[in-house]
Design a protein around this motif. Sequence first.
Motif, short mmCIF file in Angstrom:
data_model
loop_
_atom_site.label_atom_id
_atom_site.label_comp_id
_atom_site.label_asym_id
_atom_site.label_seq_id
_atom_site.Cartn_x
_atom_site.Cartn_y
_atom_site.Cartn_z
N ARG A 52 0.81 -1.21 0.00
CA ARG A 52 0.00 0.00 0.00
C ARG A 52 0.85 1.26 0.00
NH1 ARG A 52 -3.97 2.46 -0.99
NH2 ARG A 52 -5.15 3.02 0.81
N GLY A 53 2.09 1.17 0.50
CA GLY A 53 2.96 2.33 0.58
C GLY A 53 2.90 3.01 1.93
N LYS A 54 2.31 2.36 2.92
CA LYS A 54 2.14 2.99 4.23
C LYS A 54 3.44 3.12 5.00
CE LYS A 54 -2.63 2.50 5.12
NZ LYS A 54 -3.61 2.53 6.18
N THR A 55 4.50 2.47 4.57
CA THR A 55 5.79 2.59 5.25
C THR A 55 6.60 3.78 4.71
OG1 THR A 55 6.78 1.05 3.68
CG2 THR A 55 5.88 0.12 5.72
N LYS A 56 6.10 4.44 3.69
CA LYS A 56 6.81 5.57 3.08
C LYS A 56 6.34 6.89 3.68
CE LYS A 56 7.60 3.72 -1.53
NZ LYS A 56 7.36 3.99 -2.95
N PRO A 57 7.24 7.87 3.77
CA PRO A 57 6.82 9.17 4.29
C PRO A 57 5.91 9.95 3.34
CG PRO A 57 9.13 9.21 3.68
CD PRO A 57 8.68 7.80 3.54
N ASP A 58 5.92 9.61 2.05
CA ASP A 58 5.08 10.33 1.09
C ASP A 58 3.79 9.56 0.76
OD1 ASP A 58 6.28 8.29 -0.30
OD2 ASP A 58 6.80 9.50 -2.04
N TYR A 59 3.29 8.75 1.71
CA TYR A 59 2.06 7.98 1.52
C TYR A 59 0.90 8.93 1.26
CZ TYR A 59 -2.15 5.39 2.73
OH TYR A 59 -3.40 4.84 2.71
N THR A 60 0.15 8.62 0.22
CA THR A 60 -1.06 9.37 -0.12
C THR A 60 -2.17 8.34 -0.34
OG1 THR A 60 0.34 10.99 -1.22
CG2 THR A 60 -2.01 11.11 -1.68
N PRO A 61 -3.29 8.45 0.38
CA PRO A 61 -4.31 7.40 0.33
C PRO A 61 -4.90 7.12 -1.06
CG PRO A 61 -4.74 8.90 2.14
CD PRO A 61 -3.62 9.49 1.35
N HIS A 62 -5.02 8.15 -1.90
CA HIS A 62 -5.68 7.95 -3.20
C HIS A 62 -4.69 7.71 -4.34
CE1 HIS A 62 -4.80 12.26 -3.01
NE2 HIS A 62 -4.74 12.22 -4.34
N VAL A 63 -3.39 7.57 -4.02
CA VAL A 63 -2.37 7.32 -5.05
C VAL A 63 -1.67 6.01 -4.72
CG1 VAL A 63 -0.28 8.20 -6.15
CG2 VAL A 63 -2.05 9.78 -5.41
N ASP A 64 -1.39 5.23 -5.74
CA ASP A 64 -0.71 3.95 -5.56
C ASP A 64 0.79 4.21 -5.37
OD1 ASP A 64 -0.10 1.30 -5.45
OD2 ASP A 64 -0.48 0.88 -7.56
N THR A 65 1.24 4.30 -4.11
CA THR A 65 2.64 4.61 -3.81
C THR A 65 3.40 3.39 -3.29
OG1 THR A 65 2.05 5.29 -1.57
CG2 THR A 65 2.14 7.01 -3.26
N GLY A 66 2.82 2.20 -3.41
CA GLY A 66 3.41 1.01 -2.83
C GLY A 66 4.59 0.46 -3.59
N ASP A 67 5.26 -0.52 -2.96
CA ASP A 67 6.42 -1.17 -3.53
C ASP A 67 6.12 -2.63 -3.84
OD1 ASP A 67 8.21 1.06 -3.27
OD2 ASP A 67 8.26 0.69 -1.12
N PHE A 68 7.10 -3.32 -4.44
CA PHE A 68 6.98 -4.73 -4.74
C PHE A 68 7.37 -5.54 -3.50
CE2 PHE A 68 7.41 -2.81 -8.85
CZ PHE A 68 6.64 -3.60 -9.68
N VAL A 69 6.70 -6.68 -3.29
CA VAL A 69 6.98 -7.55 -2.14
C VAL A 69 7.14 -8.98 -2.63
CG1 VAL A 69 6.11 -8.47 0.03
CG2 VAL A 69 5.74 -6.08 -0.52
N ILE A 70 8.21 -9.62 -2.14
CA ILE A 70 8.46 -11.04 -2.40
C ILE A 70 8.37 -11.74 -1.05
CG2 ILE A 70 10.09 -12.73 -3.27
CD1 ILE A 70 11.49 -10.25 -4.67
N ILE A 71 7.49 -12.72 -0.93
CA ILE A 71 7.39 -13.51 0.30
C ILE A 71 7.96 -14.89 -0.01
CG2 ILE A 71 5.86 -14.52 2.02
CD1 ILE A 71 3.92 -12.23 1.49
N ILE A 72 8.98 -15.27 0.76
CA ILE A 72 9.60 -16.59 0.58
C ILE A 72 9.27 -17.47 1.78
CG2 ILE A 72 11.45 -15.78 -0.92
CD1 ILE A 72 13.30 -15.77 1.51
N ASN A 73 9.44 -18.77 1.61
CA ASN A 73 9.17 -19.78 2.63
C ASN A 73 7.73 -19.71 3.12
OD1 ASN A 73 11.79 -20.89 2.66
ND2 ASN A 73 12.50 -19.21 3.95
N ALA A 74 6.78 -19.57 2.22
CA ALA A 74 5.36 -19.52 2.59
C ALA A 74 4.91 -20.85 3.20
CB ALA A 74 4.51 -19.18 1.38
N ASP A 75 5.56 -21.94 2.83
CA ASP A 75 5.19 -23.24 3.37
C ASP A 75 5.60 -23.39 4.83
OD1 ASP A 75 7.83 -23.16 2.59
OD2 ASP A 75 7.92 -25.29 2.08
N LYS A 76 6.52 -22.55 5.30
CA LYS A 76 6.99 -22.64 6.68
C LYS A 76 6.31 -21.62 7.60
CE LYS A 76 11.46 -24.53 5.42
NZ LYS A 76 11.75 -24.20 4.03
#
Length: 141
Positions: free
Chosen positions: A37-61
Amino acid sequence: MSTFMAKKENVERKWYVIDAAGKPLGKTAVAAADILRGKTKPDYTPHVDTGDFVIIINADKAVLTGNKLTQKYYRHHSGWTGGLKEIQYKTLMAKRPEFAMEQAVKGMLPKNSLGAAALRRLRVYQGADHGHEAQKPIVVE
């Protein structure tokens, strides 16, 4: 002084890796949803897509706390009479842990075009290997 509003043309996206091994499924999903969502950024704006890419590994664990493995069900309906399908999370985590993680993150994102765009930036892998080394992802603790 006026309030800063981010513009989609000026958003700089980074890649982050979250290791789900030994961590609760929900807490991992919360961390991923905040970054998407971009909520970890200081320039977060609710109506703008400011998010980053996320890779989740070891989902089986990833672990489910309490009795969720036996008492929690994933349910979906075909729309037809008697079309309710349900699968226990014990079976779901054994067969398709990536799907369980994606559903947890999807439930924490807004139900609109911003949430759909954020979900397209999520990558979930069962093991520790992912093919995104070229993006130089940052490890999230």
